[in-house]
Design a protein around this motif. Structure first.
Motif, short mmCIF file in Angstrom:
data_model
loop_
_atom_site.label_atom_id
_atom_site.label_comp_id
_atom_site.label_asym_id
_atom_site.label_seq_id
_atom_site.Cartn_x
_atom_site.Cartn_y
_atom_site.Cartn_z
N SER A 174 -0.43 1.08 -5.32
CA SER A 174 -0.92 -0.06 -4.55
C SER A 174 -1.43 -1.16 -5.49
O SER A 174 -1.12 -2.35 -5.30
N GLU A 175 -2.17 -0.78 -6.50
CA GLU A 175 -2.72 -1.77 -7.45
C GLU A 175 -1.60 -2.48 -8.22
O GLU A 175 -1.63 -3.70 -8.39
N GLU A 176 -0.61 -1.73 -8.68
CA GLU A 176 0.52 -2.32 -9.39
C GLU A 176 1.29 -3.26 -8.46
O GLU A 176 1.68 -4.36 -8.86
N GLY A 177 1.49 -2.82 -7.23
CA GLY A 177 2.19 -3.65 -6.26
C GLY A 177 1.46 -4.94 -5.96
O GLY A 177 2.08 -5.99 -5.78
N MET A 178 0.13 -4.88 -5.91
CA MET A 178 -0.65 -6.10 -5.68
C MET A 178 -0.46 -7.08 -6.82
O MET A 178 -0.34 -8.29 -6.60
N GLU B 146 0.82 -1.22 0.00
CA GLU B 146 0.00 0.00 0.00
C GLU B 146 0.85 1.27 0.00
O GLU B 146 0.48 2.27 -0.59
N ASP B 147 1.99 1.21 0.67
CA ASP B 147 2.90 2.36 0.70
C ASP B 147 3.68 2.51 -0.61
O ASP B 147 4.30 3.54 -0.85
N ARG C 265 3.76 -5.84 -19.08
CA ARG C 265 2.47 -6.53 -18.94
C ARG C 265 1.88 -6.26 -17.56
O ARG C 265 0.69 -6.38 -17.36
N LEU C 266 2.73 -5.92 -16.61
CA LEU C 266 2.29 -5.63 -15.25
C LEU C 266 2.04 -4.14 -15.04
O LEU C 266 1.14 -3.75 -14.31
N VAL C 267 2.88 -3.33 -15.65
CA VAL C 267 2.76 -1.87 -15.58
C VAL C 267 3.06 -1.33 -16.98
O VAL C 267 4.13 -1.62 -17.52
N PRO C 268 2.13 -0.58 -17.56
CA PRO C 268 2.38 -0.05 -18.91
C PRO C 268 3.69 0.73 -18.99
O PRO C 268 4.11 1.37 -18.01
#
Length: 143
Positions: free
Chosen positions: A74-78, A30-31, A55-58
């Motif tokens: 947070s979404e990318e980290g998840m 989250e951080d 594929r995970l982060v544009p």
């Protein structure tokens, strides 16, 4: 449940405070996980594919994160942590990184001939399906 320390290790976070419990890992995500966590998981899963991380982060978002914040959302980290969980269990089940990659990048009948890596990236439910297959292999049920 996979050991949090193993997932943190795959993400390159061992020994840092707050990653000794599931909630510590959630807080780190989250951080904002470091961009290096994304690059690390991409190198582990697809060492010869320099485009896999996108594929995970544009690409544009990745470049912005790398220049400015050095942190994933947070979404990318998840997404990255989800892939780390599956990677960790895949290596444990198959006994080698090469065999784990073969499993993750080959279509699987129990996933309607989708590749496990694609299903994991797509959603948390997809990751749970892949983890179920891996746990079935680990504990002896049909997969």
């Amino acid at each position: 449940m996979l050991a949090i320390a193993n997932v943190a290790d795959v993400l390159g976070l061992p020994g840092r405070e707050g990653v000794k419990s599931p909630f510590g890992l959630i807080t780190r995500i989250e951080d904002g996980l470091p961009v290096d966590a994304l690059e690390r998981i991409a190198r582990l899963l697809a060492p010869t594919d320099t485009q896999f991380k996108y594929r995970l982060v544009p690409r544009a978002t990745f470049e912005r994160r790398k220049r400015a914040a050095f942190r994933l959302s947070s979404e990318e980290g998840m997404r990255v942590a989800r892939l780390a969980r599956v990677w960790n269990l895949s290596v444990e089940v198959w006994g080698s990184e090469e065999e784990a990659r073969n499993f993750l990048f080959r279509p699987h009948a129990m996933l309607e001939d989708r590749r496990p890596v694609d299903v994991v990236i797509q959603s948390e439910i997809g990751a749970e399906l892949v983890l179920d297959i891996l746990q079935g292999l680990k504990y002896g049920s049909a997969a």
